[in-house]
Enzyme design. Structure first.
Site, mmCIF file in Angstrom:
data_model
loop_
_atom_site.group_PDB
_atom_site.id
_atom_site.type_symbol
_atom_site.label_atom_id
_atom_site.label_comp_id
_atom_site.label_asym_id
_atom_site.label_seq_id
_atom_site.Cartn_x
_atom_site.Cartn_y
_atom_site.Cartn_z
ATOM 1 N N GLY A 7 0.856 -1.189 0.000
ATOM 2 C CA GLY A 7 0.000 0.000 0.000
ATOM 3 C C GLY A 7 0.887 1.233 0.000
ATOM 4 N N GLY A 12 2.806 5.177 3.046
ATOM 5 C CA GLY A 12 3.646 4.107 2.499
ATOM 6 C C GLY A 12 4.801 4.674 1.691
ATOM 7 N N LYS A 77 -5.154 1.912 3.550
ATOM 8 C CA LYS A 77 -6.255 2.315 4.431
ATOM 9 C C LYS A 77 -6.731 1.056 5.144
ATOM 10 C CE LYS A 77 -7.834 6.696 3.213
ATOM 11 N NZ LYS A 77 -8.675 7.639 3.973
ATOM 12 N N LYS A 184 -2.954 7.458 19.989
ATOM 13 C CA LYS A 184 -3.318 8.027 18.693
ATOM 14 C C LYS A 184 -4.770 7.698 18.339
ATOM 15 C CE LYS A 184 -1.922 8.494 13.871
ATOM 16 N NZ LYS A 184 -1.153 7.996 12.729
ATOM 17 N N ASN A 188 -7.723 10.372 17.682
ATOM 18 C CA ASN A 188 -8.432 10.429 16.403
ATOM 19 C C ASN A 188 -9.926 10.138 16.557
ATOM 20 O OD1 ASN A 188 -6.237 11.141 14.826
ATOM 21 N ND2 ASN A 188 -5.651 9.027 14.411
ATOM 22 N N SER A 256 -8.856 14.279 8.573
ATOM 23 C CA SER A 256 -8.901 13.504 7.324
ATOM 24 C C SER A 256 -10.299 12.932 7.117
ATOM 25 C CB SER A 256 -7.869 12.384 7.351
ATOM 26 O OG SER A 256 -8.182 11.469 8.382
#
Lengths: 304, 304
Positions: A7, A12, A77, A184, A188, A256
């Site tokens: 990916g 990546g 993803k 994290k 998020n 995002s």
């Protein structure tokens, strides 16, 4: 050693192009985006922004063409993890597979197809500008550790961390990598969907006292689920949230997930709030707010 | 009998046109052109019924003659101004409020000593133009006395509505019906506004863990706890109202969804805010209703 990036999107590509700078590392990239693969093979993989790098590596969309690798670094993803690792698993029968993805559940998905798995969390970010070219927005650290149910040998974790660090992607090998990962994820899960549902930037979410209390409610549930598993967070998500809300940090940042919602793309909600709900269920910790947010964003995806 | 209808949206239009069959109807509009169009062309109803009514319309409250009954059918956001326009006049009139949520009667009471009637309406329509409303759902309007309003006045208005061709019912205590609708609206409108989904089958789906029906159910359950704490026995179960409504042929677009899509102020404060305030007043926890309230209010704040 030989490494394959599984990916080769923005994150990546940061690993791929930087690792390709090392004499002792041979880098491969597996990605389904044909034009990107072709551009990398033709002219190399270029990073610009936080660092200017040109990496020479071999890219392919055909898993059968991958040689045996010492390491895989999965950076798809989250919803594509299982398919990508299943397709490339033959290349890693003698190696270790690490994840640097967002959310919860990636290690479990990788472990269905790989023997030795490395839990990972990474903070650098970027975006694909055009095939073969990624803008490097933010530098940051990576933490790697053995995935407990199917662990990679710690010496191998250290070998990968060392290579990343030498390549300009600072990485630390730790025995328990869950702390940074949950820090994290909690950050998020408490902020991204709130931005996505209200269309507000991170700073404006934090300016609204009622909304900020909702964010804290989401954080508290995440902390309780982490605590029930014996995970100690390496930093308090609350402090990170307030820090990010400062004008000079990320006040105007659109999460995002908000960008995904505006573009009507599937979000990673299943692996953030959905992950917290799932681990909460497993450990007997109620997570009603995370579950509510999960349903609302799933509903939003269904409205397109 | 002289009736004044204040606000000529879909609901106000349906009341005005039907009542014109059995009473002299005056309509107070917000815009001059709207009044002119109504005076020139009348008000057409299509859908469940099909006729054109003669009404007298004006944008100037000073031109309203003495009336026996007024129905305030503005949105909650226009209520204060509507009540202001009647301030201190027509002392012996009966005034009915049909706004969503709670608290409309208090707002009107501040402007005069009229006999107030609380009402909730389940009929729905679509305003196709200033002079054309489509009558979509012929579900009833329920009316009850507010404060010391004699019940006979409620029965008279209900009778008048029935004679005009609308569905109506007088109830000695409206609160059970009002609260059923309040919980239904806070839940369905809030979730629709946040997800972008019309009121369709998603709202009743309770299969996988992230299905929206679970959230709708949990929001309704919270609302019921608040109602119980306020000593209100619900007339209808809001969850059953929800399931029933999703089984209709075409999915309804709740006004709060239309409002956020058009970036207009919503009724979130009178509807969702009412439940949250009642929960606080009666010391009941309503974390999910609170979350939905804050998210919709913040979505509104994102317009600017």
């Amino acid at each position: 050693m030989r490494v394959c990036i599984v990916g080769c999107g923005a994150v990546g590509s940061l690993f791929a192009a930087n690792l390709a700078q090392l004499e002792d590392v041979e880098v491969w990239a597996y990605d389904l985006f044909g034009e990107h693969v072709e551009a990398i093979n033709r002219a190399g993989l270029r990073l610009s922004g936080a660092g200017d790098v040109l990496g020479r590596l071999q890219a392919t969309s055909d898993p059968a063409s991958l040689p045996a690798c010492d390491f895989g670094i999965v950076a798809t993803k989250a919803m594509h993890t299982a398919a990508a690792v299943e397709a490339t698993a033959a290349a890693f029968t003698g190696g270790c597979v690490a994840t640097v993805q967002n959310g919860l559940g990636n290690e479990e998905a990788i472990a269905r197809f790989a023997e030795r798995v490395i839990r990972g969390t990474t903070f650098p970010a970027g975006k694909l500008v055009e095939p073969g070219h990624v803008q490097w927005d933010v530098k940051g650290d990576t933490t790697l550790g053995p995935f407990e149910p199917r662990p990679a040998p710690f010496a191998e974790v250290e070998r990968l961390a060392d290579a990343c660090t030498r390549a300009g992607m600072p990485a630390t090998a730790v025995r328990d990598a869950r702390g940074p990962q949950w820090r994290k994820v909690i950050f998020n899960a408490a902020t991204n969907p709130v931005g996505a549902l209200t269309r507000l930037t991170h700073g404006r979410v934090c300016d609204d006292p009622g909304l900020r209390r909702l964010v804290s409610g989401l954080v508290d549930e995440g902390k309780a689920v982490a605590a029930a598993q014996g995970i100690s967070l390496d930093a308090d998500p609350e402090e990170l949230i307030d820090h990010a809300a400062k004008p000079e940090v990320a006040y105007d940042h659109k999460a995002s997930m908000l960008q995904d919602v505006e573009a009507h793309r599937p979000t990673e909600i299943d692996y953030l709030n959905g992950g917290i709900v799932g681990f909460g269920r497993e450990h007997g910790v109620p997570t009603p707010l995370n579950r509510a947010i999960w349903s609302l964003v799933k509903g939003l995806e269904q409205s397109w | 009998m002289r009736v004044c209808v204040i606000g000529a949206g879909a609901i106000g239009g349906l009341f005005a046109a039907h009542l014109a069959k059995v009473a002299d109807v005056f309509v107070l509009t917000r815009r001059q052109e709207h009044a002119q169009a109504l005076n020139a062309r009348g008000l057409r109803v299509s859908g469940r019924h099909d006729f054109t009514a003669r009404v007298t319309a004006t944008p100037d409250p000073g031109e309203l003659p003495d009336f026996d009954v007024a129905i305030i059918a503005t949105k909650a956001t226009g209520l204060e101004q509507a009540a202001q326009s009647l301030n201190g006049r027509f002392a012996d009139a009966t005034i009915a409020t049909v706004q969503n949520g709670l608290g409309a009667e208090e707002v009107v009471r501040r402007h005069g000593e009229w006999h107030l009637i609380s009402a909730v309406t389940f009929m729905s329509g679509t305003k196709h133009s200033d002079t054309h409303v489509e009558y979509i759902l012929d579900t009833p309007t329920w009316l009850g006395p507010y404060g010391d309003t004699p019940y006979e006045r409620v029965q008279e208005l209900a009778q008048l509505l029935i004679e005009s061709g609308l569905e109506a019912e007088a109830l000695p205590d409206l609160r059970p019906a009002q609260w059923s609708k309040l919980i239904f609206n806070a839940t369905v409108n809030g979730v629709a506004a946040l997800t972008g989904l019309p009121h369709d089958a998603h709202f009743a789906a309770e299969n996988v863990e992230s299905d929206l029906g679970h959230l709708v159910h949990a929001l309704v359950d919270e609302g019921k706890l608040v109602a119980a704490a306020a000593s209100v026995e619900l007339r209808d179960d809001p969850w059953e109202m929800n399931v029933l409504a999703t089984k209709r042929g075409s999915a309804h677009y709740p006004s709060m969804l239309e409002d956020v899509e058009a970036r207009r102020p919503t009724e979130v404060d009178l509807i969702n805010g009412a439940i949250v305030r009642e929960a606080e007043r009666h010391a009941v926890d309503a974390p999910l209703q609170t979350a939905v309230y804050r998210l919709v209010a913040a979505r509104e704040a994102s317009y600017s």
